[in-house]
Scaffold this motif. Structure first.
Motif, short mmCIF file in Angstrom:
data_model
loop_
_atom_site.label_atom_id
_atom_site.label_comp_id
_atom_site.label_asym_id
_atom_site.label_seq_id
_atom_site.Cartn_x
_atom_site.Cartn_y
_atom_site.Cartn_z
N GLU A 15 0.63 -1.11 -0.30
CA GLU A 15 -0.06 0.11 0.07
C GLU A 15 0.91 1.32 -0.02
OE1 GLU A 15 -3.50 1.94 2.68
OE2 GLU A 15 -2.64 0.27 3.31
N TRP A 16 1.82 1.25 0.76
CA TRP A 16 3.03 2.37 0.90
C TRP A 16 3.64 2.57 -0.69
CZ3 TRP A 16 7.99 2.91 0.33
CH2 TRP A 16 8.64 4.07 0.57
N LEU A 17 3.99 1.38 -1.42
CA LEU A 17 4.24 1.72 -2.66
C LEU A 17 3.35 2.36 -3.66
CD1 LEU A 17 6.35 -1.77 -3.04
CD2 LEU A 17 7.33 0.49 -2.67
N VAL A 18 2.31 2.13 -3.53
CA VAL A 18 1.22 2.69 -4.58
C VAL A 18 0.82 4.13 -3.86
CG1 VAL A 18 -1.15 2.38 -5.01
CG2 VAL A 18 0.12 0.59 -4.72
N ASP A 19 0.80 4.32 -2.61
CA ASP A 19 0.56 5.85 -2.00
C ASP A 19 1.38 5.83 -0.99
OD1 ASP A 19 -1.02 8.08 -1.45
OD2 ASP A 19 -2.71 7.02 -0.10
N PRO A 20 2.66 6.68 -1.18
CA PRO A 20 3.39 6.94 -0.15
C PRO A 20 3.00 7.99 0.69
CG PRO A 20 4.42 6.84 -2.40
CD PRO A 20 2.99 6.84 -2.54
N LYS A 21 3.28 7.58 2.05
CA LYS A 21 2.74 8.43 3.15
C LYS A 21 3.92 8.45 4.07
CE LYS A 21 -1.79 7.10 2.82
NZ LYS A 21 -3.09 6.25 3.31
N PRO A 22 3.79 9.50 5.04
CA PRO A 22 5.00 9.67 6.00
C PRO A 22 4.98 8.43 6.91
CG PRO A 22 3.47 11.76 6.06
CD PRO A 22 2.81 10.60 4.85
N PHE A 23 6.08 8.14 7.36
CA PHE A 23 6.38 6.95 8.29
C PHE A 23 5.44 7.02 9.31
CE2 PHE A 23 8.34 4.77 11.72
CZ PHE A 23 8.53 3.43 10.99
N TRP A 24 5.19 7.93 10.17
CA TRP A 24 4.46 7.59 11.32
C TRP A 24 2.76 7.72 11.03
CZ3 TRP A 24 7.02 6.02 14.80
CH2 TRP A 24 8.44 6.35 15.03
N GLU A 25 2.66 8.19 9.88
CA GLU A 25 1.06 8.01 9.55
C GLU A 25 1.02 6.28 9.17
OE1 GLU A 25 -2.16 9.45 5.94
OE2 GLU A 25 -0.10 10.74 6.15
N VAL A 26 1.87 5.89 8.30
CA VAL A 26 1.90 4.31 8.28
C VAL A 26 1.87 3.61 9.42
CG1 VAL A 26 2.91 2.57 7.01
CG2 VAL A 26 2.88 4.53 5.72
N ALA A 27 2.78 4.05 10.47
CA ALA A 27 2.67 3.31 11.54
C ALA A 27 1.32 3.56 12.41
CB ALA A 27 3.75 4.05 12.63
N VAL A 28 0.56 4.43 12.46
CA VAL A 28 -0.68 4.80 13.30
C VAL A 28 -1.52 3.80 12.25
CG1 VAL A 28 -2.67 6.34 13.42
CG2 VAL A 28 -0.51 7.09 13.88
N GLN A 29 -1.59 3.82 11.11
CA GLN A 29 -2.47 2.92 10.34
C GLN A 29 -2.37 1.30 10.48
OE1 GLN A 29 -5.02 3.53 8.31
NE2 GLN A 29 -5.59 1.33 8.19
N THR A 30 -0.60 1.00 10.50
CA THR A 30 -0.45 -0.35 11.10
C THR A 30 -0.99 -0.68 12.48
OG1 THR A 30 1.51 -0.12 9.80
CG2 THR A 30 1.55 -1.93 11.40
N GLY A 31 -0.87 0.21 13.30
CA GLY A 31 -1.64 -0.09 14.90
C GLY A 31 -2.97 -0.43 14.70
N TRP A 32 -3.85 0.32 13.88
CA TRP A 32 -5.24 0.18 13.45
C TRP A 32 -5.42 -1.23 12.93
CZ3 TRP A 32 -9.72 1.22 14.86
CH2 TRP A 32 -10.92 0.72 14.06
N ASP A 33 -4.56 -1.62 11.92
CA ASP A 33 -4.92 -3.12 11.20
C ASP A 33 -4.52 -4.05 12.20
OD1 ASP A 33 -5.34 -1.68 8.99
OD2 ASP A 33 -3.31 -1.81 8.06
N MET A 34 -3.47 -3.79 13.32
CA MET A 34 -3.19 -4.63 14.22
C MET A 34 -4.12 -5.01 15.10
SD MET A 34 0.93 -4.08 14.58
CE MET A 34 1.36 -5.51 15.58
N SER A 35 -4.88 -3.74 15.48
CA SER A 35 -5.81 -3.87 16.44
C SER A 35 -7.06 -4.85 15.85
CB SER A 35 -6.29 -2.34 16.84
OG SER A 35 -5.35 -1.77 17.30
N ILE A 36 -7.30 -4.24 14.78
CA ILE A 36 -8.24 -5.62 14.12
C ILE A 36 -8.09 -6.94 14.05
CG2 ILE A 36 -9.75 -5.71 11.87
CD1 ILE A 36 -9.46 -2.66 11.41
N LEU A 37 -6.78 -6.98 13.59
CA LEU A 37 -6.45 -8.39 13.67
C LEU A 37 -6.47 -8.94 15.11
CD1 LEU A 37 -5.02 -10.92 12.02
CD2 LEU A 37 -2.85 -9.64 12.72
#
Length: 121
Positions: free
Chosen positions: A20-42
């Protein structure tokens, strides 16, 4: 069991986040927050899966399995709401990103640890 339940989904989470980051590059910490969200769902999915593990239910006893699983689901839901708050208020700093990932890791680790402790008694 834990490898199938948590390690593989986490591996795919990392791969999908990178893709997803390759398709839509975002700042690292924004990706980290999104990753925390995805892990919470998991983590919520893993906690809900405790209900379906026969060994877990047998070792805990039917009613205690419901109580333990409900507690873990509630805790994981709380973690998810905190991460969602970070997303909403755009807290994409090092502190917000690190906190988000930490909560996501806890959301995944708690059901896995509960499963390991109870099944291997």
């Amino acid at each position: 069991m834990v490898i199938a339940a948590a390690a593989l989904p986490l591996l795919f989470l990392v791969i999908m986040t990178f893709a997803e980051w390759l398709v839509d590059p975002k700042p690292f910490w924004e990706v980290a927050v999104q990753t925390g969200w995805d892990m919470s769902i998991l983590g919520l999915g893993l906690a809900a899966g405790l209900f379906t593990d026969r060994d877990f239910v047998a070792h805990m006893g039917g009613s205690m399995a419901v109580v333990a699983t409900s507690f873990v689901l509630g805790l994981d839901l709380l973690f998810a709401f905190v991460v969602l708050g970070l997303k909403k208020y755009r807290k994409f700093s090092a502190a917000g990103g690190s906190f988000s990932v930490t909560l996501g890791v806890l959301a995944v680790a708690i059901p896995c640890l509960l499963l390991l402790v109870e099944v291997h008694k």
